[in-house]
Enzyme design. Structure first.
Site, PDB file in Angstrom:
ATOM      1  N   ASN A 207       0.848  -1.196   0.000  1.00 12.13           N
ATOM      2  CA  ASN A 207       0.000   0.000   0.000  1.00 12.13           C
ATOM      3  C   ASN A 207       0.881   1.242   0.000  1.00 12.13           C
ATOM      4  OD1 ASN A 207       0.615  -0.837   2.677  1.00 12.13           O
ATOM      5  ND2 ASN A 207      -1.055   0.351   3.536  1.00 12.13           N
ATOM      6  N   ILE A 208       0.387   2.260  -0.688  1.00 14.27           N
ATOM      7  CA  ILE A 208       1.124   3.513  -0.834  1.00 14.27           C
ATOM      8  C   ILE A 208       0.152   4.636  -0.479  1.00 14.27           C
ATOM      9  CG2 ILE A 208       2.432   4.989  -2.409  1.00 14.27           C
ATOM     10  CD1 ILE A 208       2.799   2.385  -4.173  1.00 14.27           C
ATOM     11  N   GLU A 209       0.383   5.247   0.680  1.00 20.60           N
ATOM     12  CA  GLU A 209      -0.556   6.276   1.148  1.00 20.60           C
ATOM     13  C   GLU A 209      -0.127   7.664   0.678  1.00 20.60           C
ATOM     14  OE1 GLU A 209      -1.045   5.589   5.371  1.00 20.60           O
ATOM     15  OE2 GLU A 209      -2.253   3.811   4.945  1.00 20.60           O
TER      16      GLU A 209
ATOM     17  N   CYS B  79      -3.995   0.612  -2.627  1.00 23.84           N
ATOM     18  CA  CYS B  79      -3.862  -0.623  -1.850  1.00 23.84           C
ATOM     19  C   CYS B  79      -2.778  -1.518  -2.451  1.00 23.84           C
ATOM     20  CB  CYS B  79      -5.171  -1.396  -1.858  1.00 23.84           C
ATOM     21  SG  CYS B  79      -6.495  -0.651  -0.916  1.00 23.84           S
TER      22      CYS B  79
ATOM     23  N   GLU C  73      -2.942  -4.649  -3.210  1.00 24.98           N
ATOM     24  CA  GLU C  73      -3.438  -5.533  -4.270  1.00 24.98           C
ATOM     25  C   GLU C  73      -3.433  -4.828  -5.616  1.00 24.98           C
ATOM     26  OE1 GLU C  73      -4.717  -4.858  -1.330  1.00 24.98           O
ATOM     27  OE2 GLU C  73      -6.079  -6.415  -0.601  1.00 24.98           O
TER      28      GLU C  73
ATOM     29  N   CYS D 264     -10.116  -4.927  -0.184  1.00 25.02           N
ATOM     30  CA  CYS D 264     -11.235  -3.993  -0.086  1.00 25.02           C
ATOM     31  C   CYS D 264     -12.125  -4.109  -1.331  1.00 25.02           C
ATOM     32  CB  CYS D 264     -10.725  -2.558   0.069  1.00 25.02           C
ATOM     33  SG  CYS D 264     -10.189  -1.791  -1.478  1.00 25.02           S
TER      34      CYS D 264
ATOM     35  N   CYS E 173     -10.526  -3.056  -4.658  1.00 18.69           N
ATOM     36  CA  CYS E 173      -9.557  -4.038  -5.156  1.00 18.69           C
ATOM     37  C   CYS E 173     -10.250  -5.280  -5.696  1.00 18.69           C
ATOM     38  CB  CYS E 173      -8.558  -4.422  -4.066  1.00 18.69           C
ATOM     39  SG  CYS E 173      -7.391  -3.083  -3.724  1.00 18.69           S
TER      40      CYS E 173
HETATM   41  N1  THU Z   1      -5.239  -1.548   2.445  1.00 16.43           N
HETATM   42  C1  THU Z   1      -4.644  -2.337   1.498  1.00 16.43           C
HETATM   43  O1  THU Z   1      -3.563  -2.028   0.986  1.00 16.43           O
HETATM   44  N2  THU Z   1      -5.290  -3.477   1.136  1.00 16.43           N
HETATM   45  C2  THU Z   1      -6.433  -3.943   1.728  1.00 16.43           C
HETATM   46  O2  THU Z   1      -6.891  -5.021   1.351  1.00 16.43           O
HETATM   47  C3  THU Z   1      -7.068  -3.178   2.797  1.00 16.43           C
HETATM   48  C4  THU Z   1      -6.520  -1.823   3.046  1.00 16.43           C
HETATM   49  C5  THU Z   1      -4.494  -0.348   2.886  1.00 16.43           C
HETATM   50  C6  THU Z   1      -5.091   0.978   2.498  1.00 16.43           C
HETATM   51  C7  THU Z   1      -4.516   1.888   3.566  1.00 16.43           C
HETATM   52  O3  THU Z   1      -3.221   2.303   3.180  1.00 16.43           O
HETATM   53  C8  THU Z   1      -4.394   0.992   4.790  1.00 16.43           C
HETATM   54  O4  THU Z   1      -4.441  -0.333   4.301  1.00 16.43           O
HETATM   55  C9  THU Z   1      -5.487   1.193   5.832  1.00 16.43           C
HETATM   56  O5  THU Z   1      -6.735   1.119   5.257  1.00 16.43           O
END
Ligand code: THU
Length: 140
Positions: free
Chosen positions: A45-47, A56, A58, A94, A97
């Site tokens: 994940n890259i915020e 996300c 995935e 999620c 995804c």
């Molecule tokens: N996130 C994912 O990368 N994949 C998931 O299946 C659920 C959520 C990430 C998004 C965000 O950066 C962090 O998790 C919290 O929601």
């Protein structure tokens, strides 16, 4: 999928999680997407400080693969937990995804949601996204 392949895929997801950029949620996720040709594409994940652009793990893995010309997949492993913690829950993809994966994986894509290399839930995208809307719905 052979037992060894599952373990290797989950291990690759854990390695990808190490690269997660999650300074806001502190929830780090890793994914490893197995292509039908045997290649594995990983993602984290890259915020973003603006929150909405967050990607996300995935979709990072999926977009890496598709941008390299690979569009057929057989399985994805997903692992996630707060920084420095071991989760009691598995991390399930999620809704966004699920939809993005459905475009290429369809309902038969195997989804491994893992707490460890040996403790995981195995399901399919069809179970996670029943009656998914995909390319076939737009076909004539
Ligand atoms: N996130 C994912 O990368 N994949 C998931 O299946 C659920 C959520 C990430 C998004 C965000 O950066 C962090 O998790 C919290 O929601």
């Amino acid at each position: 999928m052979a037992e060894y392949d599952k373990t290797a895929l989950i291990r690759a997801a854990f390695a990808a999680r190490e690269k997660a950029y999650a300074p806001y949620s502190h929830f780090k996720v890793g994914a490893a997407l197995l292509a039908q040709n045997g290649q594995v594409f990983t993602g984290c994940n890259i915020e973003s400080a603006a929150y909405t652009p967050t990607n996300c793990a995935e979709r990072t893995a999926l977009f890496k693969a598709v941008s390299e010309g690979i569009t057929e997949f057989s399985a994805i492993a997903v692992v996630g937990s707060r920084e420095g913690e071991v989760n009691t829950l598995v991390t399930a993809p999620c809704g966004v995804c699920r939809q993005a994966l459905f475009e290429f994986g369809g309902p038969d894509l195997i989804v491994l949601m893992a707490k460890s290399e040996t403790d995981y839930i195995e399901t399919t995208l069809g179970q996670l996204l029943p009656y998914g809307f995909g390319p076939k719905n737009l076909a004539e």
